[in-house]
Motif scaffolding. Structure first.
Motif, PDB file in Angstrom:
ATOM      1  N   VAL A  45     -99.536  16.385 -18.125  1.00  0.00           N
ATOM      2  CA  VAL A  45     -99.008  15.024 -18.042  1.00  0.00           C
ATOM      3  C   VAL A  45     -97.538  15.108 -17.654  1.00  0.00           C
ATOM      4  CG1 VAL A  45     -98.670  12.840 -19.238  1.00  0.00           C
ATOM      5  CG2 VAL A  45    -100.611  14.316 -19.846  1.00  0.00           C
ATOM      6  N   THR A  46     -97.213  14.583 -16.482  1.00  0.00           N
ATOM      7  CA  THR A  46     -95.830  14.577 -16.005  1.00  0.00           C
ATOM      8  C   THR A  46     -95.184  13.250 -16.356  1.00  0.00           C
ATOM      9  OG1 THR A  46     -96.369  16.061 -14.177  1.00  0.00           O
ATOM     10  CG2 THR A  46     -94.346  14.761 -13.970  1.00  0.00           C
ATOM     11  N   LEU A  47     -93.978  13.310 -16.902  1.00  0.00           N
ATOM     12  CA  LEU A  47     -93.243  12.107 -17.279  1.00  0.00           C
ATOM     13  C   LEU A  47     -91.867  12.102 -16.612  1.00  0.00           C
ATOM     14  CD1 LEU A  47     -94.872  13.209 -19.984  1.00  0.00           C
ATOM     15  CD2 LEU A  47     -93.726  11.282 -21.058  1.00  0.00           C
ATOM     16  N   PHE A  48     -91.386  10.894 -16.336  1.00  0.00           N
ATOM     17  CA  PHE A  48     -89.998  10.687 -15.929  1.00  0.00           C
ATOM     18  C   PHE A  48     -89.414   9.669 -16.908  1.00  0.00           C
ATOM     19  CE2 PHE A  48     -92.296  11.966 -12.161  1.00  0.00           C
ATOM     20  CZ  PHE A  48     -91.480  12.948 -11.624  1.00  0.00           C
ATOM     21  N   VAL A  49     -88.268   9.985 -17.466  1.00  0.00           N
ATOM     22  CA  VAL A  49     -87.693   9.160 -18.535  1.00  0.00           C
ATOM     23  C   VAL A  49     -86.251   8.790 -18.209  1.00  0.00           C
ATOM     24  CG1 VAL A  49     -87.329   8.971 -21.031  1.00  0.00           C
ATOM     25  CG2 VAL A  49     -89.099  10.527 -20.148  1.00  0.00           C
ATOM     26  N   THR A  50     -85.935   7.489 -18.321  1.00  0.00           N
ATOM     27  CA  THR A  50     -84.561   7.012 -18.162  1.00  0.00           C
ATOM     28  C   THR A  50     -84.222   6.090 -19.322  1.00  0.00           C
ATOM     29  OG1 THR A  50     -84.705   7.091 -15.747  1.00  0.00           O
ATOM     30  CG2 THR A  50     -82.919   5.786 -16.690  1.00  0.00           C
ATOM     31  N   THR A  51     -83.107   6.359 -19.982  1.00  0.00           N
ATOM     32  CA  THR A  51     -82.616   5.473 -21.028  1.00  0.00           C
ATOM     33  C   THR A  51     -81.436   4.668 -20.492  1.00  0.00           C
ATOM     34  OG1 THR A  51     -81.167   7.221 -21.859  1.00  0.00           O
ATOM     35  CG2 THR A  51     -83.329   7.013 -22.895  1.00  0.00           C
ATOM     36  N   ASN A  52     -81.202   3.516 -21.102  1.00  0.00           N
ATOM     37  CA  ASN A  52     -80.144   2.660 -20.573  1.00  0.00           C
ATOM     38  C   ASN A  52     -78.742   3.193 -20.851  1.00  0.00           C
ATOM     39  OD1 ASN A  52     -79.897   2.046 -23.295  1.00  0.00           O
ATOM     40  ND2 ASN A  52     -79.669  -0.158 -22.953  1.00  0.00           N
ATOM     41  N   ASN A  53     -78.631   4.234 -21.674  1.00  0.00           N
ATOM     42  CA  ASN A  53     -77.326   4.870 -21.888  1.00  0.00           C
ATOM     43  C   ASN A  53     -77.211   6.197 -21.138  1.00  0.00           C
ATOM     44  OD1 ASN A  53     -78.943   6.590 -23.357  1.00  0.00           O
ATOM     45  ND2 ASN A  53     -77.979   6.160 -25.340  1.00  0.00           N
ATOM     46  N   ARG A  54     -78.201   6.482 -20.297  1.00  0.00           N
ATOM     47  CA  ARG A  54     -78.255   7.689 -19.453  1.00  0.00           C
ATOM     48  C   ARG A  54     -78.351   8.983 -20.255  1.00  0.00           C
ATOM     49  NH1 ARG A  54     -76.643   5.963 -14.008  1.00  0.00           N
ATOM     50  NH2 ARG A  54     -75.416   4.062 -14.156  1.00  0.00           N
ATOM     51  N   SER A  55     -78.719   8.906 -21.539  1.00  0.00           N
ATOM     52  CA  SER A  55     -78.957  10.152 -22.270  1.00  0.00           C
ATOM     53  C   SER A  55     -80.125  10.907 -21.650  1.00  0.00           C
ATOM     54  CB  SER A  55     -79.237   9.865 -23.747  1.00  0.00           C
ATOM     55  OG  SER A  55     -80.389   9.057 -23.905  1.00  0.00           O
ATOM     56  N   LYS A  56     -81.042  10.176 -21.063  1.00  0.00           N
ATOM     57  CA  LYS A  56     -82.076  10.742 -20.199  1.00  0.00           C
ATOM     58  C   LYS A  56     -81.959  10.033 -18.855  1.00  0.00           C
ATOM     59  CE  LYS A  56     -85.386  12.026 -23.839  1.00  0.00           C
ATOM     60  NZ  LYS A  56     -85.479  13.466 -23.556  1.00  0.00           N
ATOM     61  N   ASP A  57     -81.635  10.798 -17.823  1.00  0.00           N
ATOM     62  CA  ASP A  57     -81.319  10.241 -16.513  1.00  0.00           C
ATOM     63  C   ASP A  57     -82.415  10.636 -15.522  1.00  0.00           C
ATOM     64  OD1 ASP A  57     -80.236   9.376 -14.137  1.00  0.00           O
ATOM     65  OD2 ASP A  57     -78.246  10.215 -14.502  1.00  0.00           O
ATOM     66  N   PHE A  58     -83.496   9.851 -15.531  1.00  0.00           N
ATOM     67  CA  PHE A  58     -84.690  10.153 -14.739  1.00  0.00           C
ATOM     68  C   PHE A  58     -85.106  11.600 -15.000  1.00  0.00           C
ATOM     69  CE2 PHE A  58     -87.434  10.337 -10.944  1.00  0.00           C
ATOM     70  CZ  PHE A  58     -88.070   9.120 -11.088  1.00  0.00           C
ATOM     71  N   LYS A  60     -87.269  14.691 -15.968  1.00  0.00           N
ATOM     72  CA  LYS A  60     -88.670  15.081 -15.819  1.00  0.00           C
ATOM     73  C   LYS A  60     -89.109  15.892 -17.022  1.00  0.00           C
ATOM     74  CE  LYS A  60     -91.893  17.097 -12.469  1.00  0.00           C
ATOM     75  NZ  LYS A  60     -92.007  17.765 -11.131  1.00  0.00           N
ATOM     76  N   GLU A  61     -90.220  15.491 -17.638  1.00  0.00           N
ATOM     77  CA  GLU A  61     -90.751  16.171 -18.808  1.00  0.00           C
ATOM     78  C   GLU A  61     -92.266  16.328 -18.659  1.00  0.00           C
ATOM     79  OE1 GLU A  61     -89.629  14.224 -22.421  1.00  0.00           O
ATOM     80  OE2 GLU A  61     -87.541  13.918 -21.794  1.00  0.00           O
ATOM     81  N   SER A  62     -92.880  17.014 -19.607  1.00  0.00           N
ATOM     82  CA  SER A  62     -94.333  17.113 -19.633  1.00  0.00           C
ATOM     83  C   SER A  62     -94.798  17.132 -21.073  1.00  0.00           C
ATOM     84  CB  SER A  62     -94.817  18.366 -18.900  1.00  0.00           C
ATOM     85  OG  SER A  62     -94.302  19.532 -19.515  1.00  0.00           O
ATOM     86  N   VAL A 493     -87.262   3.542 -19.961  1.00  0.00           N
ATOM     87  CA  VAL A 493     -88.425   3.417 -19.079  1.00  0.00           C
ATOM     88  C   VAL A 493     -89.053   4.795 -18.974  1.00  0.00           C
ATOM     89  CG1 VAL A 493     -89.252   2.752 -16.799  1.00  0.00           C
ATOM     90  CG2 VAL A 493     -87.265   1.590 -17.779  1.00  0.00           C
ATOM     91  N   VAL A 494     -90.375   4.844 -19.090  1.00  0.00           N
ATOM     92  CA  VAL A 494     -91.107   6.099 -18.960  1.00  0.00           C
ATOM     93  C   VAL A 494     -92.227   5.908 -17.949  1.00  0.00           C
ATOM     94  CG1 VAL A 494     -92.440   7.892 -20.138  1.00  0.00           C
ATOM     95  CG2 VAL A 494     -90.613   6.688 -21.361  1.00  0.00           C
ATOM     96  N   SER A 495     -92.335   6.838 -17.009  1.00  0.00           N
ATOM     97  CA  SER A 495     -93.429   6.848 -16.049  1.00  0.00           C
ATOM     98  C   SER A 495     -94.286   8.077 -16.313  1.00  0.00           C
ATOM     99  CB  SER A 495     -92.891   6.885 -14.616  1.00  0.00           C
ATOM    100  OG  SER A 495     -92.131   5.732 -14.342  1.00  0.00           O
ATOM    101  N   TYR A 496     -95.594   7.881 -16.358  1.00  0.00           N
ATOM    102  CA  TYR A 496     -96.538   8.959 -16.643  1.00  0.00           C
ATOM    103  C   TYR A 496     -97.490   9.133 -15.452  1.00  0.00           C
ATOM    104  CZ  TYR A 496     -95.705   7.232 -21.514  1.00  0.00           C
ATOM    105  OH  TYR A 496     -95.181   6.773 -22.697  1.00  0.00           O
ATOM    106  N   ARG A 497     -97.905  10.367 -15.216  1.00  0.00           N
ATOM    107  CA  ARG A 497     -98.958  10.637 -14.247  1.00  0.00           C
ATOM    108  C   ARG A 497     -99.729  11.878 -14.704  1.00  0.00           C
ATOM    109  NH1 ARG A 497     -98.342  12.121  -7.788  1.00  0.00           N
ATOM    110  NH2 ARG A 497    -100.493  11.681  -7.181  1.00  0.00           N
ATOM    111  N   TRP A 498    -101.063  11.780 -14.644  1.00  0.00           N
ATOM    112  CA  TRP A 498    -101.875  12.912 -15.115  1.00  0.00           C
ATOM    113  C   TRP A 498    -103.225  12.904 -14.421  1.00  0.00           C
ATOM    114  CZ3 TRP A 498    -101.328   8.296 -17.507  1.00  0.00           C
ATOM    115  CH2 TRP A 498    -102.451   7.669 -18.013  1.00  0.00           C
ATOM    116  N   PRO A 499    -103.886  14.074 -14.382  1.00  0.00           N
ATOM    117  CA  PRO A 499    -105.199  14.162 -13.728  1.00  0.00           C
ATOM    118  C   PRO A 499    -106.268  13.433 -14.526  1.00  0.00           C
ATOM    119  CG  PRO A 499    -104.196  16.334 -13.996  1.00  0.00           C
ATOM    120  CD  PRO A 499    -103.403  15.386 -14.818  1.00  0.00           C
ATOM    121  N   ASN A 500    -107.196  12.838 -13.836  1.00  0.00           N
ATOM    122  CA  ASN A 500    -108.341  12.211 -14.468  1.00  0.00           C
ATOM    123  C   ASN A 500    -109.453  13.250 -14.548  1.00  0.00           C
ATOM    124  OD1 ASN A 500    -110.503  10.648 -15.262  1.00  0.00           O
ATOM    125  ND2 ASN A 500    -110.778   9.696 -13.257  1.00  0.00           N
ATOM    126  N   LYS A 501    -109.549  13.891 -15.709  1.00  0.00           N
ATOM    127  CA  LYS A 501    -110.584  14.918 -15.849  1.00  0.00           C
ATOM    128  C   LYS A 501    -111.035  15.023 -17.298  1.00  0.00           C
ATOM    129  CE  LYS A 501    -107.312  18.770 -16.297  1.00  0.00           C
ATOM    130  NZ  LYS A 501    -106.880  20.073 -15.772  1.00  0.00           N
TER     131      LYS A 501
END
Length: 501
Positions: A45-58, A60-62, A493-501
């Motif tokens: 599961v790939t994630l992209f995370v941005t907080t409004n204080n930029r503690s996480k600035d887009f 990339k996590e998993s 804001v968090v965006s997730y993407r993962w395989p359907n399996k």
């Protein structure tokens, strides 16, 4: 019984195993039969995370996910059997000003930024661009490509040849799938009249109307423009007949009420594109949710669709958010579900504290990104991709208080400030790919938590979620076969993407 060497090793190993098992049992560590099987650890599961204080600035996590399902109170369950609109893409306007600023960067810096923005493999994968047909209020001058009457006087101008086209070619080299929409801010002045009653020549870039006597010439202008870009290796995916047709006040502008646009599309633009073998999507209107409070222009696209001959050429309608409410998108969709919707312009600037991510990230995500997609928009495009630190180059009479999705320092053309519009588009484009379908969801709902789910054409699932609350929330996402949890930070804001399996 005699023990050989191998038998002795086996016996010793067995004794050690039994001893360890006994010790574990004494300590109460034996697995209980009613405990669920631990999830299989897969960092898929790939994630992209941005907080409004930029503690996480887009960032990339998993996270790991497991098989089965997990229906906790904070679980969002996907429902791929409920299907909404297909997605065309997400991006920003590559105006003359944006192109100029990009060309001031060193080639290496420019390539790095464009890859971060458009590359599917290395960056956000932004996928939809809007450009002006001729000049706009963010061009280096006011102009069209046919400023002198005469069939042979149409020509690409310096702004296209020196700035816009070279930048588009660099972008397409990074991501050949990027779609391009074109919109004019004004017809050539020799085609304009003061009003539709007097029909007097109107030699001004601002306001005026298209002379009905020149409908065919103006339709030819679109054909010539599309073909000129095609000759440069640039395909035009979609067009609108007029940017902000109810706005008379922009530095380049032209009023085009719904009756005018209906007649122009029906009698000239549609037939000429068809005769030329060109088939860009045509989106009507391209202006505000509230129709600039002009009662006779309410439901502008619906009135155009009422003529079947005009509607046959029109793919759908485009909207901006400088007036009114995004609920208008849902209303228009419900009344004409056979026609598409796209969101094509929004701005940030000094009037809405545009460089303050603390407030803008949450508001723009809710109103522009998720708000339009959850109301049937197939694409979301914000205004200038890049302006300089002096909010330009801009035109007198246009917006002189706007910020770009990013702003570049004019002193070095290197230092970049990323604003809310860059993040909200990136959070969509990074996980939701062109051709994806928005799908249904069930389960967890809470004030301040907004999300949308999608199924990509490659079989992956995507979710884009914002947590506009003051506390982190552990949210689980379940696709029916797999589930995973993540502690979503507050105001993020968090965006997730993962395989359907």
């Amino acid at each position: 019984m005699r023990f050989n060497k191998n038998m002795k090793k086996t016996f010793v190993t067995l004794c050690c195993f039994l001893a360890l098992s006994a010790c574990s049992a004494d300590k109460g560590e034996t697995a209980k039969p009613d405990e669920p099987t631990p999830p299989v650890e897969n960092k898929d599961v790939t994630l992209f995370v941005t907080t409004n204080n930029r503690s996480k600035d887009f960032e990339k996590e998993s996270v790991a996910y497991g098989s089965g399902s997990n229906l906790s109170p904070s679980t969002i369950s996907l429902d791929p059997t409920t299907r909404y609109q297909t997605i065309d893409g997400f991006g920003a306007a590559v105006t003359g000003s944006t192109s100029y600023n990009l060309m001031q960067m060193t080639p290496a810096d420019r390539k790095k930024f464009l890859e971060e923005t458009f590359s599917v493999e290395k960056g956000m994968g932004q996928s939809y661009i809007r450009i002006s047909i001729g000049g706009s209020d963010f061009s280096l001058s006011e102009y069209t490509l046919w400023d002198t009457p005469g069939e042979g006087n149409f020509a690409l101008q310096e702004e296209e040849k020196k700035y816009v086209i070279p930048i588009l070619k660099e972008i397409l080299a990074i991501n050949p799938s990027v779609k391009i929409m074109g919109s004019p801010w004004s017809a050539p002045r020799w085609m304009k009249v003061n009003n539709l009653t007097d029909l007097q020549p109107y030699n001004s870039w601002t306001s005026g109307h298209l002379n009905p006597a020149y409908y065919q010439e103006y339709a030819s202008y679109f054909v010539k423009w599309i073909e000129a870009f095609k000759n440069e290796g640039i395909e035009i995916y979609s067009i609108t007949p007029q940017n902000e047709p109810l706005n008379r006040g922009n530095s380049m502008s032209m009023f085009m009420g719904w009756k005018e646009q209906q007649a122009f599309i029906r009698d000239a633009l549609g037939p000429q594109l068809e005769a030329a073998g060109l088939s860009p999507k045509i989106y009507a209107f391209d202006h505000n949710y509230n129709y600039d409070n002009m009662a006779d222009q309410n439901d502008y696209p619906l009135k155009i669709y009422d003529d079947p001959s005009a509607a046959a050429y029109i793919t759908g309608a485009a909207y901006h958010n400088y007036g009114g409410n995004k609920d208008e998108l849902l209303d228009i969709h419900n009344r004409r579900p056979d026609k598409e919707l796209v969101f094509t312009e929004t701005s940030i600037g000094t009037w809405n504290d545009g460089q303050n991510l603390t407030t803008r990230l949450m508001e723009d995500m809710e109103e522009v990104a998720l708000g339009t997609v959850n109301n049937w928009a197939r694409g979301v495009i914000v205004w200038n991709l890049m302006l300089d630190s002096e909010k330009g180059p801009n035109r007198e009479g246009g917006c002189q208080t706007c910020y770009g999705a990013v702003d570049i320092n004019k002193n070095d053309y290197k230092t970049i400030t990323k604003n809310s519009h860059y993040y909200i588009i990136g959070h969509l484009s990074s996980v939701v790919k062109p051709g994806a379908t928005r799908i249904g969801t069930k389960g967890y709902k809470a004030a301040g938590v907004i999300y949308a789910a999608f199924e990509n054409t490659d079989g992956t699932y995507a979710v884009v979620l914002q947590n506009n609350t003051n506390e982190a929330k552990k949210i689980t996402i379940d696709d029916g076969d797999n589930y995973f949890s993540y502690d979503v930070p507050s105001k993020s804001v968090v965006s997730y993407r993962w395989p359907n399996k």
